[in-house]
Design an enzyme around this catalytic site. Structure first.
Site, PDB file in Angstrom:
ATOM      1  N   ARG A  68       0.799  -1.231   0.000  1.00 43.09           N
ATOM      2  CA  ARG A  68       0.000   0.000   0.000  1.00 43.09           C
ATOM      3  C   ARG A  68       0.832   1.282   0.000  1.00 43.09           C
ATOM      4  NH1 ARG A  68      -5.189   1.383   3.774  1.00 43.09           N
ATOM      5  NH2 ARG A  68      -3.697   1.713   5.424  1.00 43.09           N
ATOM      6  N   HIS A 112     -20.820   6.167  -2.963  1.00 42.96           N
ATOM      7  CA  HIS A 112     -21.087   5.031  -2.081  1.00 42.96           C
ATOM      8  C   HIS A 112     -22.525   4.544  -2.298  1.00 42.96           C
ATOM      9  CE1 HIS A 112     -20.707   2.558   1.467  1.00 42.96           C
ATOM     10  NE2 HIS A 112     -21.791   3.098   1.986  1.00 42.96           N
ATOM     11  N   GLU A 194     -26.972   6.975  -9.573  1.00 43.50           N
ATOM     12  CA  GLU A 194     -25.582   7.414  -9.377  1.00 43.50           C
ATOM     13  C   GLU A 194     -25.059   8.201 -10.570  1.00 43.50           C
ATOM     14  OE1 GLU A 194     -23.568   3.734  -8.466  1.00 43.50           O
ATOM     15  OE2 GLU A 194     -23.760   4.137  -6.312  1.00 43.50           O
TER      16      GLU A 194
HETATM   17  C1  GRF Z   1     -21.013   2.058  -7.932  1.00 48.70           C
HETATM   18  O1  GRF Z   1     -22.242   1.469  -7.606  1.00 48.70           O
HETATM   19  C2  GRF Z   1     -20.440   2.789  -6.758  1.00 48.70           C
HETATM   20  O2  GRF Z   1     -21.398   3.293  -5.889  1.00 48.70           O
HETATM   21  C3  GRF Z   1     -19.638   1.710  -6.071  1.00 48.70           C
HETATM   22  O3  GRF Z   1     -19.097   0.947  -7.114  1.00 48.70           O
HETATM   23  C4  GRF Z   1     -19.957   1.005  -8.251  1.00 48.70           C
HETATM   24  C5  GRF Z   1     -19.115   1.371  -9.449  1.00 48.70           C
HETATM   25  O4  GRF Z   1     -19.808   1.177 -10.643  1.00 48.70           O
HETATM   26  N1  GRF Z   1     -18.644   2.291  -5.192  1.00 48.70           N
HETATM   27  P1  GRF Z   1     -19.183   1.561 -12.054  1.00 48.70           P
HETATM   28  O5  GRF Z   1     -17.797   0.906 -12.137  1.00 48.70           O
HETATM   29  O6  GRF Z   1     -19.099   3.049 -12.112  1.00 48.70           O
HETATM   30  O7  GRF Z   1     -20.130   1.001 -13.060  1.00 48.70           O
END
Ligand code: GRF
Length: 211
Positions: A68, A112, A194
């Site tokens: 890391r 998230h 999202e």
């Molecule tokens: C999303 O649902 C986000 O909330 C989570 O991972 C997913 C990523 O999706 N952290 P993508 O790779 O943008 O399709």
């Protein structure tokens, strides 16, 4: 107004990159202005997200994630070289250390797929219908929500702080859990939300941090 110096985004991904695509589309269509994607970093090779970036001629780098401290030092160096103003975690599956996060105060945001309270802390969330649900953090939060039997979940964009999935909220939206939802069907509906939310969060950040 489009005469500002564009805000330079560094997008960190680990997989599909559908939210990266939402940002690309919003910028290309002029819905998100004064912003450019200056770098895409994936900790996995051959991801669909990297292909999406390359298709749109965006600088895209595979950064193998090993030890890391060393990996974070490489990532920080890349972000500095590319003069990134805002680091956007969309599906980034590596936890960033406190010392990394502290180098970019209020300059990292995360998407998230669950609801977080306004300041990001605490273990309960009050939904718009007044019910209290647990705050889901960490891995597989869509499954956690289903397993818990909540009627409402959602997605949140928040500032990243050293504590995982716990920073102040920029924007968020509720999504109803439907009868018979599977993790996949629910996550698919969350992603539709999202794709709007991440664009809105970058717009809010850009407005508040005009260069
Ligand atoms: C999303 O649902 C986000 O909330 C989570 O991972 C997913 C990523 O999706 N952290 P993508 O790779 O943008 O399709």
């Amino acid at each position: 107004m489009t005469n500002h110096v564009p805000l330079r985004l560094g997008i960190l991904i680990s997989g599909t990159g559908s939210n990266l695509q939402a940002l690309i589309d919003a910028i290309e269509s002029g819905k998100l202005t004064d912003v450019e994607i200056a770098l895409v970093v994936s900790n996995k090779a051959n991801t669909q997200g990297l292909q999406r970036a390359l298709k749109h001629n965006l600088p895209a780098i595979y950064l193998p994630w090993k030890e890391r401290t060393e990996s974070e030092a490489r990532l920080a160096a890349l972000l500095h070289v590319f003069e990134i103003d805002l680091i956007v975690l969309v599906g980034w599956m590596r936890i960033l250390s406190a010392s990394f996060v502290d180098q970019f105060p209020r300059r990292i945001i995360n998407l998230h797929p669950a609801l977080l309270p306004d300041d990001g802390t605490g273990n309960t969330y009050t939904t718009s219908d007044g019910s209290q649900i647990p705050v889901f953090r960490g891995l597989h939060v869509v499954k956690q929500a289903l397993d818990c039997g909540v009627k409402i979940t959602g997605s949140t964009v928040h500032y990243v702080t050293p504590e995982v999935d716990a920073g102040p909220v920029i924007c968020r939206e509720e999504v109803k859990v439907e009868e018979g939802d599977s993790e996949e069907s629910l996550h698919e509906r969350l992603k539709l939300v999202e794709h709007r939310l991440i664009v809105e969060a970058v717009r809010v950040f850009a407005r508040e941090n005009r260069l």
